[in-house]
Motif scaffolding. Structure first.
Motif, short mmCIF file in Angstrom:
data_model
loop_
_atom_site.label_atom_id
_atom_site.label_comp_id
_atom_site.label_asym_id
_atom_site.label_seq_id
_atom_site.Cartn_x
_atom_site.Cartn_y
_atom_site.Cartn_z
N GLU A 126 -10.67 3.22 -6.80
CA GLU A 126 -9.40 3.09 -6.08
C GLU A 126 -8.40 2.23 -6.87
O GLU A 126 -7.23 2.59 -7.01
CB GLU A 126 -9.71 2.46 -4.70
CG GLU A 126 -8.52 2.00 -3.89
CD GLU A 126 -7.70 3.16 -3.34
OE1 GLU A 126 -8.29 4.25 -3.20
OE2 GLU A 126 -6.49 2.97 -3.09
N ALA A 127 -8.88 1.10 -7.40
CA ALA A 127 -8.00 0.19 -8.15
C ALA A 127 -7.42 0.89 -9.38
O ALA A 127 -6.23 0.76 -9.68
CB ALA A 127 -8.79 -1.06 -8.57
N LEU A 128 -8.27 1.65 -10.08
CA LEU A 128 -7.81 2.32 -11.30
C LEU A 128 -6.83 3.44 -10.97
O LEU A 128 -5.79 3.60 -11.61
CB LEU A 128 -9.01 2.87 -12.09
CG LEU A 128 -8.69 3.47 -13.45
CD1 LEU A 128 -8.04 2.47 -14.39
CD2 LEU A 128 -9.94 4.03 -14.11
N LYS A 129 -7.14 4.22 -9.94
CA LYS A 129 -6.25 5.32 -9.55
C LYS A 129 -4.90 4.80 -9.09
O LYS A 129 -3.85 5.37 -9.43
CB LYS A 129 -6.90 6.15 -8.43
CG LYS A 129 -7.99 7.09 -8.93
CD LYS A 129 -8.50 7.92 -7.77
CE LYS A 129 -9.47 9.00 -8.26
NZ LYS A 129 -10.19 9.63 -7.14
N THR A 130 -4.91 3.74 -8.30
CA THR A 130 -3.64 3.19 -7.80
C THR A 130 -2.78 2.70 -8.94
O THR A 130 -1.58 2.97 -9.01
CB THR A 130 -3.94 2.03 -6.81
OG1 THR A 130 -4.77 2.54 -5.78
CG2 THR A 130 -2.67 1.47 -6.21
N GLN A 131 -3.41 2.00 -9.91
CA GLN A 131 -2.64 1.49 -11.05
C GLN A 131 -2.17 2.65 -11.93
O GLN A 131 -1.05 2.60 -12.46
CB GLN A 131 -3.47 0.50 -11.87
CG GLN A 131 -2.71 -0.15 -13.01
CD GLN A 131 -1.48 -0.92 -12.55
OE1 GLN A 131 -1.54 -1.67 -11.59
NE2 GLN A 131 -0.36 -0.72 -13.22
N ALA A 132 -2.99 3.69 -12.06
CA ALA A 132 -2.63 4.83 -12.92
C ALA A 132 -1.35 5.51 -12.45
O ALA A 132 -0.60 6.08 -13.25
CB ALA A 132 -3.78 5.83 -12.97
N ASP A 133 -1.08 5.43 -11.18
CA ASP A 133 0.15 6.03 -10.63
C ASP A 133 1.38 5.18 -10.92
O ASP A 133 2.51 5.67 -10.80
CB ASP A 133 0.02 6.18 -9.10
CG ASP A 133 -0.74 7.45 -8.73
OD1 ASP A 133 -0.75 8.38 -9.56
OD2 ASP A 133 -1.31 7.49 -7.64
N LEU A 165 -3.98 -1.35 -16.71
CA LEU A 165 -5.13 -0.61 -16.17
C LEU A 165 -6.38 -1.50 -16.20
O LEU A 165 -7.12 -1.59 -15.22
CB LEU A 165 -5.40 0.65 -17.00
CG LEU A 165 -4.34 1.76 -16.93
CD1 LEU A 165 -4.64 2.82 -17.98
CD2 LEU A 165 -4.28 2.38 -15.54
N ALA A 166 -6.58 -2.18 -17.33
CA ALA A 166 -7.74 -3.06 -17.47
C ALA A 166 -7.66 -4.22 -16.47
O ALA A 166 -8.68 -4.63 -15.89
CB ALA A 166 -7.82 -3.61 -18.90
N MET A 167 -6.47 -4.74 -16.26
CA MET A 167 -6.30 -5.86 -15.34
C MET A 167 -6.59 -5.45 -13.90
O MET A 167 -7.19 -6.19 -13.14
CB MET A 167 -4.88 -6.43 -15.45
CG MET A 167 -4.57 -7.04 -16.80
SD MET A 167 -5.67 -8.42 -17.26
CE MET A 167 -6.82 -7.59 -18.32
N ALA A 168 -6.16 -4.23 -13.55
CA ALA A 168 -6.42 -3.75 -12.19
C ALA A 168 -7.92 -3.66 -11.95
O ALA A 168 -8.44 -4.09 -10.91
CB ALA A 168 -5.76 -2.38 -11.99
N VAL A 169 -8.65 -3.14 -12.96
CA VAL A 169 -10.10 -2.99 -12.79
C VAL A 169 -10.78 -4.36 -12.82
O VAL A 169 -11.66 -4.65 -12.00
CB VAL A 169 -10.70 -2.05 -13.86
CG1 VAL A 169 -12.21 -1.95 -13.70
CG2 VAL A 169 -10.06 -0.66 -13.77
#
Ligand SMILES: *Cc1c(COP(=O)(O)O)cnc(C)c1O
Length: 398
Positions: A54-61, A279-283
């Motif tokens: 979820e964290a990665l997908k949200t940031q990817a947007d 992206l790395a920070m979100a994860v």
């Protein structure tokens, strides 16, 4: 010649995984494997953890990359949480363990340089160490098999035997900047430094005016049942390299340091294009959400105890296969009687993954989210693997 257009630097097992969930991996043909390798201690929360996905997908947007020319709020957040949870005051984000070590080595050298002690640049390391595959970190690790053929070894690393305190003391000179060690060697064969000795090493560094740099790339982020392995000894380092588990599978590392140790790293002294990428920070932040949750590390210690007791019982039944069980938390080493790769192979035949290490050890590094039931499933498969080796040995000698 291989039909694959890749460097032949890896000898890969011929298994193709398609998806994962928690501690389980599924191959293209639908076979399920119990994953006690976890990408070599990387998949700390198992595969496809919903909170990480979820964290990665949200940031990817929103944003993938910015560079470090601008503020990155996720970096400030992750640095704040890591420094609040540890000895450190400052953080530098990287994409891998070796880069976190490079930053740690540069920080230690620069500390002495910035205080006018420009002759202090040498770093003492331990035999059996593994610190990465860059030119400096292979020099730090000191293993001939990784150094051979790559030109002159990077200058400034002095290696001492793993357990020789006299040699360690003798190696410290007026050129020594720091001592760099893994509190619990991973690749070297799950070899722990006893807590008491780690305390003595901390004292030795203080007395000599040198920095203590810990490599917790493998032992950190909950792996041993504490957030970092050095906490068991009640000491703190001056600088620490972290990676693997902090990204849960996303490439992420960090160098942590005290305000004083990081004082030489002023504007322009270090950098990374990707390090600390959104992206790395979100994860990384999502990994910490889970690992810092109340009771999470208690869970790791509970599952570790089940593994420890279960493995001791298996060792009792198969002393012709298992020579020693060691390690801490979910960083477990099984020293085998036969070549360690035979047990890794027998476990794979039982559809279970593990990792070979030095000193004839098989490493078990299950996700920290492994349940007690999954740990028991793992033990059953290890027992079946041991039985394979034990009976096949008897068959040969009969
Ligand atoms: C894996 C590892 C490294 C290197 O990390 P990379 O991400 O492969 O560069 C360094 N130190 C230790 C202790 C490790 O286990």
């Amino acid at each position: 010649m291989s039909s694959v257009s890749l460097y032949e630097t890896y000898v890969r097992a011929p298994i193709r995984f398609e998806r994962g969930e928690g501690v389980w991996l599924t191959t293209e043909d639908g076979t399920r494997y119990l994953d006690f390798a976890a990408g070599i201690a990387v998949n700390s929360l198992g595969h496809a953890h919903p909170h990480l996905v979820e964290a990665l997908k949200t940031q990817a947007d929103k944003l993938w990359h910015l560079s470090n020319l601008y503020d990155i709020p996720g970096q400030e957040e992750l640095a704040r949480r890591l420094t609040e949870a540890t000895f450190a005051d400052r953080a530098f984000f990287t994409n891998s363990g070796a880069e976190a070590l490079e930053c740690a080595i540069k920080t230690a050298r620069r500390y002495h340089h910035s205080r006018g002690d420009t002759g202090r640049f040498r770093i003492i390391t331990f035999e059996g160490a593994f610190h990465g595959r860059t030119l400096a970190t292979i020099a730090a690790g000191g293993q001939a098999k990784y150094l051979e053929g790559f030109g002159p070894k990077v200058e400034g690393f002095d290696q001492v035997p793993y357990d020789d305190d006299a040699a360690l003391k003798a190696a410290i000179t007026e050129e020594t900047a720091a001592l760099l060690i893994e509190p619990l060697q991973g690749e070297g064969g799950i070899r722990p430094i006893p807590d008491e000795r780690l305390r003595a090493i901390r004292q030795l560094c203080d007395d000599a005016g040198i920095l203590l740099v810990l490599d917790e790339v493998q032992s950190g982020v909950g792996r041993t049942g504490k957030l970092f392995a050095h906490e068991w000894a009640g000491i703190t380092p001056d600088i620490m390299a972290v990676a693997k588990g902090i990204g849960g599978g996303f490439p992420l590392g960090v160098c942590l340091a005290t305000e004083e140790a990081a004082s030489g790293m002023v504007a322009g002294t270090h950098g990374s294009t990707y390090g600390g990428n959104p992206l790395a920070m979100a994860v990384g932040n999502a990994v910490l959400d889970v690992i810092l949750e109340d009771g999470f590390l208690d869970h790791v210690r509970d599952v570790a105890l089940v593994m420890k007791q279960g493995l001791a019982a298996i060792q009792d039944r198969y002393p012709d296969v298992i020579d020693e069980i060691r390690g801490r938390g979910l960083m477990i080493g099984i020293r085998t009687v036969m070549p360690n790769t035979e047990l890794v192979g027998a476990m794979r035949a039982e559809h279970m993954l593990s990792v070979p290490a030095g000193d004839n050890v098989v490493r078990l590094l299950p996700p920290l989210t492994t349940s007690v039931e999954e740990a028991r499933e793992g033990l059953a498969r290890i027992e079946a693997a041991a039985a394979r080796l034990s009976s096949s040995k008897k068959a040969i000698s009969a």
